[in-house]
Motif scaffolding. Structure first.
Motif, PDB file in Angstrom:
ATOM      1  N   GLY A 155     -11.896  -2.262   5.618  1.00 21.10           N
ATOM      2  CA  GLY A 155     -11.569  -3.061   6.798  1.00 21.10           C
ATOM      3  C   GLY A 155     -10.644  -4.223   6.509  1.00 21.10           C
ATOM      4  O   GLY A 155     -10.361  -5.031   7.405  1.00 21.10           O
ATOM      5  N   HIS A 156     -10.150  -4.332   5.277  1.00 18.03           N
ATOM      6  CA  HIS A 156      -9.190  -5.417   5.004  1.00 18.03           C
ATOM      7  C   HIS A 156      -7.823  -5.070   5.563  1.00 18.03           C
ATOM      8  O   HIS A 156      -7.501  -3.897   5.789  1.00 18.03           O
ATOM      9  N   THR A 157      -7.009  -6.111   5.763  1.00 18.55           N
ATOM     10  CA  THR A 157      -5.609  -5.910   6.124  1.00 18.55           C
ATOM     11  C   THR A 157      -4.783  -6.987   5.442  1.00 18.55           C
ATOM     12  O   THR A 157      -5.328  -8.060   5.122  1.00 18.55           O
ATOM     13  N   ALA A 158      -3.531  -6.727   5.192  1.00 19.95           N
ATOM     14  CA  ALA A 158      -2.733  -7.574   4.300  1.00 19.95           C
ATOM     15  C   ALA A 158      -3.585  -7.772   3.047  1.00 19.95           C
ATOM     16  O   ALA A 158      -4.143  -6.803   2.532  1.00 19.95           O
ATOM     17  N   SER A 159      -3.755  -9.022   2.602  1.00 22.44           N
ATOM     18  CA  SER A 159      -4.722  -9.227   1.523  1.00 22.44           C
ATOM     19  C   SER A 159      -5.851 -10.128   2.002  1.00 22.44           C
ATOM     20  O   SER A 159      -6.321 -11.034   1.307  1.00 22.44           O
ATOM     21  N   GLU A 166     -10.356   8.851   4.888  1.00 24.82           N
ATOM     22  CA  GLU A 166     -11.107   7.769   4.229  1.00 24.82           C
ATOM     23  C   GLU A 166     -11.102   6.481   5.045  1.00 24.82           C
ATOM     24  O   GLU A 166     -11.829   5.531   4.737  1.00 24.82           O
ATOM     25  N   LYS A 167     -10.283   6.448   6.099  1.00 24.78           N
ATOM     26  CA  LYS A 167     -10.227   5.220   6.922  1.00 24.78           C
ATOM     27  C   LYS A 167     -11.107   5.321   8.171  1.00 24.78           C
ATOM     28  O   LYS A 167     -11.182   4.376   8.967  1.00 24.78           O
ATOM     29  N   VAL A 168     -11.761   6.447   8.388  1.00 18.36           N
ATOM     30  CA  VAL A 168     -12.513   6.665   9.638  1.00 18.36           C
ATOM     31  C   VAL A 168     -13.551   5.568   9.891  1.00 18.36           C
ATOM     32  O   VAL A 168     -13.605   4.976  10.972  1.00 18.36           O
ATOM     33  N   GLY A 212       0.835  -1.198   0.000  1.00 18.65           N
ATOM     34  CA  GLY A 212       0.000   0.000   0.000  1.00 18.65           C
ATOM     35  C   GLY A 212       0.875   1.255   0.000  1.00 18.65           C
ATOM     36  O   GLY A 212       2.087   1.193  -0.216  1.00 18.65           O
ATOM     37  N   SER A 213       0.248   2.376   0.320  1.00 20.92           N
ATOM     38  CA  SER A 213       0.976   3.661   0.246  1.00 20.92           C
ATOM     39  C   SER A 213       1.388   4.193   1.616  1.00 20.92           C
ATOM     40  O   SER A 213       2.405   4.861   1.744  1.00 20.92           O
ATOM     41  N   THR A 214       0.615   3.891   2.653  1.00 25.75           N
ATOM     42  CA  THR A 214       0.913   4.491   3.963  1.00 25.75           C
ATOM     43  C   THR A 214       2.325   4.199   4.456  1.00 25.75           C
ATOM     44  O   THR A 214       3.007   5.104   4.954  1.00 25.75           O
ATOM     45  N   PRO A 215       2.810   2.963   4.336  1.00 22.32           N
ATOM     46  CA  PRO A 215       4.136   2.681   4.923  1.00 22.32           C
ATOM     47  C   PRO A 215       5.306   3.297   4.146  1.00 22.32           C
ATOM     48  O   PRO A 215       6.440   3.271   4.619  1.00 22.32           O
ATOM     49  N   GLU A 250       1.348  -9.690  -1.320  1.00 20.49           N
ATOM     50  CA  GLU A 250       1.857  -9.177  -2.603  1.00 20.49           C
ATOM     51  C   GLU A 250       0.755  -9.254  -3.635  1.00 20.49           C
ATOM     52  O   GLU A 250      -0.160 -10.087  -3.533  1.00 20.49           O
ATOM     53  N   ARG A 251       0.831  -8.364  -4.575  1.00 22.07           N
ATOM     54  CA  ARG A 251      -0.077  -8.470  -5.712  1.00 22.07           C
ATOM     55  C   ARG A 251       0.580  -9.410  -6.712  1.00 22.07           C
ATOM     56  O   ARG A 251       1.811  -9.502  -6.796  1.00 22.07           O
ATOM     57  N   ALA A 252      -0.226 -10.127  -7.486  1.00 22.82           N
ATOM     58  CA  ALA A 252       0.306 -11.101  -8.455  1.00 22.82           C
ATOM     59  C   ALA A 252       0.772 -10.365  -9.708  1.00 22.82           C
ATOM     60  O   ALA A 252       0.155 -10.425 -10.778  1.00 22.82           O
TER      61      ALA A 252
END
Ligand code: 6PG
Length: 260
Positions: free
Chosen positions: A153-157, A206-208, A45-48, A76-78
């Protein structure tokens, strides 16, 4: 209050990255002191990105013994490693290419392979790497796993309403994510929950809704998969910027920016 869970609000993204870098270094140094090794699974993602860029600066990079550090990926994305969507690419550009870490210490997920093959190969890498400790804990126990939170609400994938949420046997799985129209490869919840330390980095208005649902809502992990992340023995820390933390009202510790 969930035992072993800490929620910290930071004034802005820069303060969030700084606090995350300080905690990253502290966890790395503690792991080195105990086992002369530090294992971390990076988030995508972008945050880290800001955290990774900060870790690559001398202020932080010189505090970590990269020779004894092993970098993995939470998901990871494929796609190939040079693809704009690749989590490895983002981490490599911001951090890995800028630190003296031996190439063999970077364990990326082979996004260019067939997704099921990538998952199987990655799980084998984990089995071999963590073999010395598997007898005791049964699953790989990372010193640190970095995670983000999607607006859904997802995390990792681990995405809502997917079979990935119920996977308890495999450590790594691959599947087509309708929401992203892409195949993803991800660590499963049992591996994430075995970590010594979990650090969520969440920023933006957008995460609120997701923050409120995950941290204050009813337990509905199929709708909000990040609720699955409740480490069995480790600690989980949520670092939120002011916008994301607004979901929680004043019931969260505000970490003031250190005034010079
Ligand atoms: C990914 C991440 C994913 C990410 C969240 C938040 O591969 O994209 O693993 O879980 O952490 O989607 O992403 P942002 O940090 O870009 O908001």
């Amino acid at each position: 209050m969930v035992p072993g869970r800490e929620i910290v609000a930071l004034p802005d993204r820069a303060a969030l990255a700084e606090q995350a870098a300080e905690r990253f270094v502290s966890i790395a140094r503690n792991a080195m002191a105990v086992r002369e090794m530090f294992t971390v699974a990076l988030s995508g993602g972008s945050t880290p990105r800001d955290l990774y860029a900060l870790l690559a600066t001398p202020k932080f990079s010189t505090q970590i013994q990269w020779t004894y550090t092993h970098v993995f990926f939470g998901d990871e994305r494929a796609v190939p490693p040079h693809h704009p969507d690749s989590n490895y690419r983002m981490a490599n550009e911001a951090l890995i290419s800028k630190i003296p870490i031996p190439q063999e210490n970077v364990h990326r997920i082979l996004g260019e392979s067939k997704p099921d093959d990538a998952a199987r190969v990655y799980e084998q890498i984990l089995r071999e790497f963590f073999a010395p400790t598997l007898s005791r804990v049964g699953v790989p126990r990372f010193d640190l796993i970095l995670l983000g939170l999607g607006a859904d609400g997802h995390t990792a994938s681990l995405f809502p309403h997917t079979p990935a949420l119920r996977e308890t046997a495999r450590w790594v799985i691959a599947y087509f994510v309708d929401e992203t129209k892409k195949n993803r490869i991800t660590l499963t919840a049992p591996v994430i929950n075995a970590a010594e330390n979990i650090l969520f980095l969440v920023a933006g208005a957008e995460k609120v809704q997701a923050v409120r649902a995950v941290l204050r809502g009813d337990y509905r992990p199929d709708d909000f998969p990040a609720q699955l992340i409740q480490p069995t023995q480790g600690r989980v820390v949520w670092l939120l910027d002011r916008e994301a933390a607004s979901a929680l009202g004043n019931k969260v510790r505000n970490q003031r920016k250190e005034h010079p």
